[in-house]
Design a protein around this motif. Structure first.
Motif, PDB file in Angstrom:
ATOM      1  N   THR A 240      12.544  24.526  56.187  1.00  0.00           N
ATOM      2  CA  THR A 240      12.617  24.202  54.767  1.00  0.00           C
ATOM      3  C   THR A 240      12.983  25.446  53.970  1.00  0.00           C
ATOM      4  O   THR A 240      12.720  26.570  54.387  1.00  0.00           O
ATOM      5  N   GLU A 241      13.588  25.210  52.800  1.00  0.00           N
ATOM      6  CA  GLU A 241      13.869  26.288  51.850  1.00  0.00           C
ATOM      7  C   GLU A 241      13.682  25.761  50.435  1.00  0.00           C
ATOM      8  O   GLU A 241      14.107  24.649  50.128  1.00  0.00           O
ATOM      9  N   THR A 242      13.053  26.564  49.590  1.00  0.00           N
ATOM     10  CA  THR A 242      12.839  26.208  48.186  1.00  0.00           C
ATOM     11  C   THR A 242      13.235  27.386  47.309  1.00  0.00           C
ATOM     12  O   THR A 242      12.819  28.519  47.573  1.00  0.00           O
ATOM     13  N   PRO A 243      14.029  27.167  46.258  1.00  0.00           N
ATOM     14  CA  PRO A 243      14.468  28.279  45.403  1.00  0.00           C
ATOM     15  C   PRO A 243      13.306  28.916  44.653  1.00  0.00           C
ATOM     16  O   PRO A 243      12.411  28.227  44.155  1.00  0.00           O
ATOM     17  N   ALA A 244      13.353  30.236  44.550  1.00  0.00           N
ATOM     18  CA  ALA A 244      12.313  30.964  43.821  1.00  0.00           C
ATOM     19  C   ALA A 244      12.328  30.626  42.341  1.00  0.00           C
ATOM     20  O   ALA A 244      11.293  30.731  41.668  1.00  0.00           O
ATOM     21  N   ASP A 245      13.484  30.216  41.816  1.00  0.00           N
ATOM     22  CA  ASP A 245      13.574  29.922  40.381  1.00  0.00           C
ATOM     23  C   ASP A 245      13.353  28.443  40.068  1.00  0.00           C
ATOM     24  O   ASP A 245      13.624  27.992  38.962  1.00  0.00           O
ATOM     25  N   SER A 246      12.844  27.673  41.026  1.00  0.00           N
ATOM     26  CA  SER A 246      12.592  26.256  40.773  1.00  0.00           C
ATOM     27  C   SER A 246      11.388  26.089  39.854  1.00  0.00           C
ATOM     28  O   SER A 246      10.487  26.937  39.789  1.00  0.00           O
ATOM     29  N   LYS A 247      11.372  24.980  39.127  1.00  0.00           N
ATOM     30  CA  LYS A 247      10.254  24.687  38.228  1.00  0.00           C
ATOM     31  C   LYS A 247       8.947  24.604  39.009  1.00  0.00           C
ATOM     32  O   LYS A 247       7.884  25.016  38.509  1.00  0.00           O
ATOM     33  N   LEU A 248       9.008  24.088  40.232  1.00  0.00           N
ATOM     34  CA  LEU A 248       7.808  23.954  41.055  1.00  0.00           C
ATOM     35  C   LEU A 248       7.196  25.316  41.360  1.00  0.00           C
ATOM     36  O   LEU A 248       5.985  25.518  41.190  1.00  0.00           O
ATOM     37  N   VAL A 249       8.015  26.258  41.794  1.00  0.00           N
ATOM     38  CA  VAL A 249       7.507  27.594  42.135  1.00  0.00           C
ATOM     39  C   VAL A 249       6.996  28.307  40.891  1.00  0.00           C
ATOM     40  O   VAL A 249       5.937  28.952  40.921  1.00  0.00           O
ATOM     41  N   HIS A 250       7.718  28.190  39.772  1.00  0.00           N
ATOM     42  CA  HIS A 250       7.257  28.813  38.532  1.00  0.00           C
ATOM     43  C   HIS A 250       5.882  28.278  38.126  1.00  0.00           C
ATOM     44  O   HIS A 250       5.007  29.045  37.694  1.00  0.00           O
ATOM     45  N   ALA A 251       5.680  26.970  38.280  1.00  0.00           N
ATOM     46  CA  ALA A 251       4.393  26.381  37.907  1.00  0.00           C
ATOM     47  C   ALA A 251       3.275  26.851  38.827  1.00  0.00           C
ATOM     48  O   ALA A 251       2.149  27.107  38.379  1.00  0.00           O
ATOM     49  N   MET A 252       3.556  26.965  40.120  1.00  0.00           N
ATOM     50  CA  MET A 252       2.557  27.484  41.058  1.00  0.00           C
ATOM     51  C   MET A 252       2.148  28.903  40.681  1.00  0.00           C
ATOM     52  O   MET A 252       0.954  29.218  40.569  1.00  0.00           O
ATOM     53  N   MET A 253       3.152  29.762  40.504  1.00  0.00           N
ATOM     54  CA  MET A 253       2.881  31.164  40.197  1.00  0.00           C
ATOM     55  C   MET A 253       2.090  31.297  38.897  1.00  0.00           C
ATOM     56  O   MET A 253       1.116  32.061  38.813  1.00  0.00           O
ATOM     57  N   ALA A 254       2.489  30.538  37.875  1.00  0.00           N
ATOM     58  CA  ALA A 254       1.819  30.626  36.586  1.00  0.00           C
ATOM     59  C   ALA A 254       0.380  30.137  36.670  1.00  0.00           C
ATOM     60  O   ALA A 254      -0.525  30.726  36.059  1.00  0.00           O
ATOM     61  N   THR A 255       0.151  29.060  37.411  1.00  0.00           N
ATOM     62  CA  THR A 255      -1.211  28.535  37.537  1.00  0.00           C
ATOM     63  C   THR A 255      -2.122  29.537  38.227  1.00  0.00           C
ATOM     64  O   THR A 255      -3.262  29.766  37.792  1.00  0.00           O
ATOM     65  N   TYR A 256      -1.645  30.129  39.302  1.00  0.00           N
ATOM     66  CA  TYR A 256      -2.464  31.125  39.991  1.00  0.00           C
ATOM     67  C   TYR A 256      -2.788  32.298  39.061  1.00  0.00           C
ATOM     68  O   TYR A 256      -3.934  32.772  38.997  1.00  0.00           O
ATOM     69  N   ARG A 257      -1.791  32.783  38.345  1.00  0.00           N
ATOM     70  CA  ARG A 257      -2.008  33.936  37.471  1.00  0.00           C
ATOM     71  C   ARG A 257      -2.994  33.609  36.361  1.00  0.00           C
ATOM     72  O   ARG A 257      -3.835  34.439  35.997  1.00  0.00           O
ATOM     73  N   LYS A 258      -2.906  32.407  35.815  1.00  0.00           N
ATOM     74  CA  LYS A 258      -3.837  32.022  34.763  1.00  0.00           C
ATOM     75  C   LYS A 258      -5.262  31.871  35.284  1.00  0.00           C
ATOM     76  O   LYS A 258      -6.218  31.850  34.510  1.00  0.00           O
TER      77      LYS A 258
END
Length: 508
Positions: free
Chosen positions: A416-434
């Motif tokens: 599998t491959e998922t783009p780093a700039d996808s909305k899904l990845v951005h939401a994951m990263m932001a949730t963890y940081r918050k």
């Protein structure tokens, strides 16, 4: 109770990251409006009041294992999964028939603008109760030093604990009478632990495929935290082939058709040695580099963007902690930590999972076995495919004089491959940081999951793992999921459920 040295294939590097400051789940700094923030707080409060019910849900589910390899609890396991989904709000959840074990599909449409896919598995690995410190289907609560109160049982962390955390979040929305900020599509299977041979049939059912096409991505719930609190966001995963190689006197036309006395090894060929000699051709003399002709032909080198992500991440990872977690003292060819991690991300592998043949009980039994079996797995990287790799293995064996071996692929799928700039990845990263965690972005999980069914055509969706919380021992004795944490870096089951609430809001 000690953690097994067996590392969950989905979460290999979780124990490898360096320490992180204590985690705070309260006081989420969020751009939510006042009304949405109040809704969120009401939902979070219901997670705490629903703790006992969620724990009972998990304990009851642990007590009802579906084991594909043993054909245990089918279709009852799928029906159980569908009931859990309906109880959590997927009113239309239903079974999806396949040529193998049934899947489960349901939607939860609240009229939101954003759709998210959830991937669940309802099956678990086999277990031997004699190897466990408490019964594997009891779901006993155990105090674990440095961790907290954990629930021990088969499937506790892989994947029922994280999935119950996600379901508990949905129950909290209903209890608080708060509308979800996203719509959900649930797709569950019961064959993940045997390589998901029927999963594509589930996903490509017209109704399921149409629902998934609306989604911004798909996540599998996972307790991503190591004991240091760190989490990892993976931009893909290796593919896998699981197969058996079988050598037998009947197929070979040499050796015995049944076990015979070992004294006859002076005049009768040995299928067991035949299998060992075949296995030896699959790797180079170093014992790990695949030697199958054409095996590396489709391997795509790491690109510049992934290389930058890798080089940024490696300094944050602890070699000492990883060695301790794995019970190893050195890497292949005594190479450096940096180089071993590059290999982990970029290299396909051929691994022997097990060898079975003849007598393996106490004492000796002087026989020449008529049959021997090797169980293998092969990890694949882009742009390898499971189908082409399997054909190359068969061609290699035939070329080297082992065309008589049975090659039985029991399951597998592509990388599998998922783009780093996808909305899904951005939401994951932001949730963890918050939630007080600085996530580690990582190019590719060394383990595998059937996310390729989502990331490949015709869906082409981002997909990955998400969730706070901690568990360990997947596939091993004394598997556990953290219920109440005494470790300031790691959240318990309620904190894992809260992470899904925050993720839904972030994604919306």
């Amino acid at each position: 109770m000690e953690r097994s040295n067996s590392i969950d294939r989905r979460t290999f590097v979780h124990g490898a990251a360096a320490g992180v400051a204590g985690l705070a789940l309260g006081g989420l700094p969020s751009p939510l409006g006042a009304h949405a923030a109040a809704d969120r707080d009401a939902v979070i409060a219901k997670i705490a009041s629903g703790h006992a019910a969620a724990l009972t849900m998990l304990r009851d589910w642990i007590a009802f294992p579906s084991i594909a390899a043993e054909n245990r609890n089918y279709p009852q396991g799928a029906e159980y999964m569908a009931r859990l989904a309906r109880d959590a709000g997927f009113a239309n959840a239903r079974l999806v028939p396949t040529s193998g074990k049934p899947g489960v599909f349901g939607t939860l449409d609240v009229g939101a603008r954003t759709w998210l896919g959830l991937y669940f598995m309802y099956d678990v690995k086999q277990f031997d109760p004699a190897e466990w410190s408490s019964p594997p289907l009891e779901g006993r609560l155990v105090k674990k030093e440095g961790v907290g109160t954990v629930i021990v049982g088969r499937g506790a962390t892989n994947q029922k604990g994280p999935e119950v955390a996600c379901l508990a979040a949905l129950h909290a929305f209903r209890a608080a009478n708060v509308k979800l900020p996203v719509n959900l599509v649930l797709v569950a299977e019961g064959e993940e632990e045997i390589g998901s041979p029927s999963f594509r049939q589930i996903v490509l059912t017209p109704e399921v495929q149409a629902a998934l096409h609306r989604c911004v991505g798909v996540v599998i719930p996972l307790g991503n935290q190591g004991l240091d609190g760190r989490v990892q966001v993976n931009l893909g995963a290796k593919g896998v082939i699981e197969l058996e190689l079988v050598a037998s006197g009947e197929k070979w036309g040499r050796g015995p058709a049944r076990d015979v006395h070992s004294s006859l090894a002076a005049q009768v060929d040995s299928p067991a040695w035949h299998l060992v000699q075949a296995l030896n051709t699959l790797v180079k003399p170093d014992g790990h580099t695949p030697a199958v002709e054409g095996f590396f032909d489709d391997v795509r080198p790491i690109g510049d963007a992934q290389r930058r992500i890798l080089e940024d991440a490696i300094p944050r990872m602890s070699e000492a902690e990883t060695k301790k977690a794995l019970g190893v003292t050195r890497w292949i060819a005594d190479e450096a930590w940096h180089d071993s991690l590059v290999r982990l991300v970029s290299q396909p592998t051929i691994n022997i999972e097990g060898l079975v043949g003849g007598y393996t009980g106490p004492g000796g039994k002087t026989i020449l076995p008529h049959r021997a079996v090797a169980k293998l797995d092969m990890r694949l990287v882009p742009d390898m495919t499971a189908a082409k790799t399997l054909e190359r293995v068969k061609a290699h064996l035939a070329k080297h004089g082992f065309g008589d071996l049975e090659v039985n692929m029991t399951g597998g799928y592509d990388p599998t491959e998922t783009p780093a700039d996808s909305k899904l990845v951005h939401a994951m990263m932001a949730t963890y940081r918050k939630n007080g965690v600085d996530p580690l972005l990582w190019p590719r999980l060394a383990g595998s999951w059937p996310g390729a069914t989502f990331t490949a055509p015709p869906l082409n969706l981002p997909a990955g793992q998400f969730g706070l919380g901690h568990g360990a021992g997947a596939h091993a004795p004394d598997e556990y999921w953290l219920v109440e944490s005494t470790n300031p870096n790691v959240v318990g089951m309620d904190g894992a459920a809260k992470s899904f609430v925050d993720f839904f809001y972030e994604l919306a």
